[in-house]
Design a protein around this motif. Structure first.
Motif, short mmCIF file in Angstrom:
data_model
loop_
_atom_site.label_atom_id
_atom_site.label_comp_id
_atom_site.label_asym_id
_atom_site.label_seq_id
_atom_site.Cartn_x
_atom_site.Cartn_y
_atom_site.Cartn_z
N LEU A 50 -36.80 -27.00 1.01
CA LEU A 50 -35.51 -27.54 0.57
C LEU A 50 -35.35 -27.34 -0.94
O LEU A 50 -34.26 -26.99 -1.42
CB LEU A 50 -35.43 -29.02 0.93
CG LEU A 50 -34.08 -29.72 0.71
CD1 LEU A 50 -33.00 -29.08 1.57
CD2 LEU A 50 -34.20 -31.20 1.03
N ALA A 100 -32.43 -25.21 -2.96
CA ALA A 100 -31.63 -25.83 -4.01
C ALA A 100 -31.71 -25.06 -5.31
O ALA A 100 -30.74 -25.00 -6.08
CB ALA A 100 -32.08 -27.28 -4.23
N GLU A 120 -25.06 -27.67 2.11
CA GLU A 120 -25.65 -27.01 0.96
C GLU A 120 -26.50 -28.04 0.23
O GLU A 120 -26.34 -29.26 0.42
CB GLU A 120 -24.58 -26.43 0.05
CG GLU A 120 -23.61 -27.44 -0.53
CD GLU A 120 -22.58 -26.78 -1.44
OE1 GLU A 120 -23.00 -26.26 -2.50
OE2 GLU A 120 -21.39 -26.76 -1.10
N CYS A 121 -27.42 -27.57 -0.60
CA CYS A 121 -28.33 -28.49 -1.27
C CYS A 121 -28.32 -28.24 -2.77
O CYS A 121 -27.90 -27.18 -3.24
CB CYS A 121 -29.73 -28.40 -0.69
SG CYS A 121 -30.35 -26.73 -0.46
N VAL A 123 -33.94 -33.89 -4.29
CA VAL A 123 -33.06 -32.83 -3.80
C VAL A 123 -31.97 -33.47 -2.96
O VAL A 123 -32.26 -34.33 -2.10
CB VAL A 123 -33.83 -31.79 -2.96
CG1 VAL A 123 -32.88 -30.72 -2.44
CG2 VAL A 123 -34.95 -31.16 -3.76
N CYS A 149 -28.44 -33.11 -0.41
CA CYS A 149 -27.77 -32.27 0.58
C CYS A 149 -26.35 -32.77 0.77
O CYS A 149 -26.13 -33.97 0.90
CB CYS A 149 -28.51 -32.31 1.91
SG CYS A 149 -30.17 -31.63 1.88
N LYS A 150 -25.41 -31.85 0.77
CA LYS A 150 -24.01 -32.16 1.09
C LYS A 150 -23.73 -31.61 2.47
O LYS A 150 -23.86 -30.40 2.72
CB LYS A 150 -23.07 -31.51 0.07
CG LYS A 150 -21.59 -31.61 0.42
CD LYS A 150 -21.06 -33.03 0.30
CE LYS A 150 -19.53 -33.07 0.34
NZ LYS A 150 -19.00 -32.88 1.71
N LEU A 199 -31.30 -34.05 9.14
CA LEU A 199 -29.92 -33.68 8.84
C LEU A 199 -29.01 -33.96 10.03
O LEU A 199 -27.88 -34.44 9.86
CB LEU A 199 -29.84 -32.20 8.46
CG LEU A 199 -30.48 -31.79 7.14
CD1 LEU A 199 -30.30 -30.29 6.90
CD2 LEU A 199 -29.91 -32.58 5.96
#
Length: 254
Positions: free
Chosen positions: A142, A146, A157-158, A167, A169-170, A209
């Protein structure tokens, strides 16, 4: 991935309401809550309340002033009187349909649903959780995503938080369900999951996720020093802190 309880879910889901009739009948029996037959759902509250009725286990009929087919009324073997008309608010909690409360009007039920569903904002759509819910390999993977300028796609996306080892995430187009993804992205949830795995995302990351997406979470931050989330598997040494329920503004669900 199968899960009985989604640890990201907070509050009631699938809020709805329906009109119910408080019916009394025999003196030695408690009141019964009934629903009108579909053929009479057009009746106004004042055309129902305090009127005599007949009912069965499936529906209730108002006979006075109404044209009711004989074969329909014959299905109702009990006589009673509608003492009150209520609007019952229901919701799903931990996978079960529950009774939330009653209001005297449809407008009151709609207002209650607006309050409980946070339609003026979104409750717990941003979470900060421990990296202990990922394998070390998954967190490293991850971080590399990013750090890269390459767009991952596949509904998320990250990004790096420069002042920490975190980190973020979106997530897009949540929840990741067939019902939501097919009309907008022409893809099933299973197909999206497989594409993410094919991209090289570790299964532990994909699992988290997907759970977050199904609770309609939009931002998810993995931080080594953040609390762990109860009922979410730990995949390496975890901090002692724990998220166990609705949170304050200073805890992990933002």
């Amino acid at each position: 991935m199968k899960a009985t309880t989604n640890p990201f879910t907070r509050g009631y889901t699938q809020l709805s309401y329906r009109r119910v009739l408080l019916v009394t009948y025999a003196d030695d029996c408690p009141p019964s809550y009934q629903t009108l037959h579909t053929s009479q759902e057009h009746l106004q509250d004042h055309e129902i309340q305090l009127f005599p009725c007949v009912f069965c286990d499936s529906f209730t009929l108002i006979l006075e002033g109404q044209s009711v087919p004989e074969e329909l009324s014959e299905q109702c073997q009990s006589n009673g009187q509608v003492r009150d008309v209520l609007y019952e608010v229901r919701a799903v909690d931990d996978g079960k349909l529950i009774h939330v409360g009653d209001t005297p009007t449809a407008e009151g039920a709609q207002a209650l649903i607006r309050v409980l569903s946070f339609q003026t904002g979104h409750y717990s759509r941003s979470w900060e959780i421990s990296t202990s819910h990922l394998t070390p390999r998954a967190f490293e993977r991850l971080q590399r995503f990013a750090e890269s300028s390459t767009q991952i796609g596949l509904e998320f996306e990250c990004f790096l938080l420069t002042d920490s080892d975190s980190v973020g995430c979106k997530l897009y187009n949540t929840p990741w369900t067939d019902e939501n993804l097919l009309p907008t992205e022409n893809i099933t949830a299973a197909e999206l999951r497989q594409q993410q795995l094919n991209l090289g995302l570790p299964e532990s990351l994909v699992n988290v996720l997907f759970l977050a997406s199904q609770a309609d979470i939009r931002f998810l931050v993995f931080d080594p020093s953040a609390p762990v989330l109860e009922n979410l598997p730990l995949l390496h040494t975890a901090p002692k802190l724990s998220i166990v329920g609705p949170v304050s503004p200073h805890s992990s669900a933002l």
